[in-house]
Scaffold this active site. Structure first.
Site, PDB file in Angstrom:
ATOM      1  N   CYS A 155      45.657  45.430  41.589  1.00 28.20           N
ATOM      2  CA  CYS A 155      46.955  45.348  41.138  1.00 28.20           C
ATOM      3  C   CYS A 155      47.400  47.136  41.333  1.00 28.20           C
ATOM      4  O   CYS A 155      47.458  47.778  42.307  1.00 28.20           O
ATOM      5  CB  CYS A 155      47.379  44.892  39.789  1.00 28.20           C
ATOM      6  SG  CYS A 155      49.135  44.713  39.689  1.00 28.20           S
ATOM      7  N   HIS A 156      47.880  47.622  40.131  1.00 26.07           N
ATOM      8  CA  HIS A 156      48.131  48.795  40.149  1.00 26.07           C
ATOM      9  C   HIS A 156      47.131  49.745  39.884  1.00 26.07           C
ATOM     10  O   HIS A 156      46.949  51.043  39.701  1.00 26.07           O
ATOM     11  CB  HIS A 156      49.306  49.208  38.999  1.00 26.07           C
ATOM     12  CG  HIS A 156      50.759  48.441  39.319  1.00 26.07           C
ATOM     13  ND1 HIS A 156      50.674  47.066  38.897  1.00 26.07           N
ATOM     14  CD2 HIS A 156      51.756  49.123  39.607  1.00 26.07           C
ATOM     15  CE1 HIS A 156      52.248  46.909  39.407  1.00 26.07           C
ATOM     16  NE2 HIS A 156      52.859  48.184  39.869  1.00 26.07           N
ATOM     17  N   GLY A 157      45.908  49.346  39.579  1.00 30.23           N
ATOM     18  CA  GLY A 157      44.668  50.280  39.286  1.00 30.23           C
ATOM     19  C   GLY A 157      44.366  51.276  40.134  1.00 30.23           C
ATOM     20  O   GLY A 157      43.951  52.135  39.723  1.00 30.23           O
TER      21      GLY A 157
ATOM     22  N   ASP B  82      56.447  48.741  43.623  1.00 23.03           N
ATOM     23  CA  ASP B  82      56.188  49.869  42.830  1.00 23.03           C
ATOM     24  C   ASP B  82      55.785  50.986  43.441  1.00 23.03           C
ATOM     25  O   ASP B  82      55.202  51.810  42.760  1.00 23.03           O
ATOM     26  CB  ASP B  82      55.526  49.417  41.569  1.00 23.03           C
ATOM     27  CG  ASP B  82      56.090  48.181  40.600  1.00 23.03           C
ATOM     28  OD1 ASP B  82      57.269  48.165  40.754  1.00 23.03           O
ATOM     29  OD2 ASP B  82      55.102  47.426  39.941  1.00 23.03           O
TER      30      ASP B  82
END
Length: 187
Positions: A117-119, A140
């Site tokens: 994900c945003h990791g 994002d």
């Protein structure tokens, strides 16, 4: 609840994993890999900026085992970086200098790193994606940051590039955990 108190399956006391996270993590992206590793008998530590309980986007609460600043990458065989709210765990972890150093150490040692994900923002901040193929959440600005840092972003459920496993979001967790487990050293 101390998460590490729960174990099942064959014991692999020689294998150790660390999850770098913070408050506002994505619940499934932390808990599914965590529980899968426990099931395989892997020792897992959850590392956070403080030892205070941290909460997930959907209400789960975990108690960290260790401070991120106290993590010694040499003590672990696998690094996991889950996602979360863009202004939550991923933004917090990527800004921690020692978290970046831990990620660099894993890459230098060619040890497995699994991020979802945003990791991958941590990997971008640590300058580790140049020339690497990976995926992430598709909004994002995450793909754009990966590309700007020299990474090759792919829209795929899981991307494995040598020691790096990445996935997009919780719906990809089956592929993510399978790839992550395949990179663990035999025990």
């Amino acid at each position: 609840m101390k998460m590490a108190d729960v174990t099942s399956g064959p014991q692999r006391t020689d294998a150790r994993a660390v999850i770098l996270t913070a408050d506002k993590f994505e619940d499934l992206e932390l808990l599914v890999p965590y529980l899968r590793l426990l099931e395989a008998g892997v020792h897992v530590d959850i590392a956070a900026p403080t030892l205070d309980d941290i909460g997930g986007e959907h209400g789960y609460v975990v108690s960290p085992d260790v401070l991120i600043d106290d993590v010694d990458a040499d003590d672990y065989d696998l690094l996991i970086v889950p996602g979360g709210f863009p202004d939550g765990a991923p933004a917090t972890v990527r800004a921690i200098t020692h978290a970046q150093a831990v990620a660099r150490s894993f890459f230098e040692g060619n040890k497995p790193v699994a991020s979802i994900c945003h990791g991958p923002w941590l990997l971008v901040s640590a300058d580790l994606v140049r020339g690497r193929h990976l995926t992430s959440y598709w909004h994002d600005g995450v793909p754009e940051e990966i590309s700007a840092a020299g990474g090759v972003w792919e829209d795929s459920a899981v991307v494995v590039d040598d020691n790096l496993v990445t996935s997009r979001w919780p719906a990809d967790l089956a592929a993510f955990t399978a790839a992550m487990m395949s990179l663990l050293p035999a025990g």
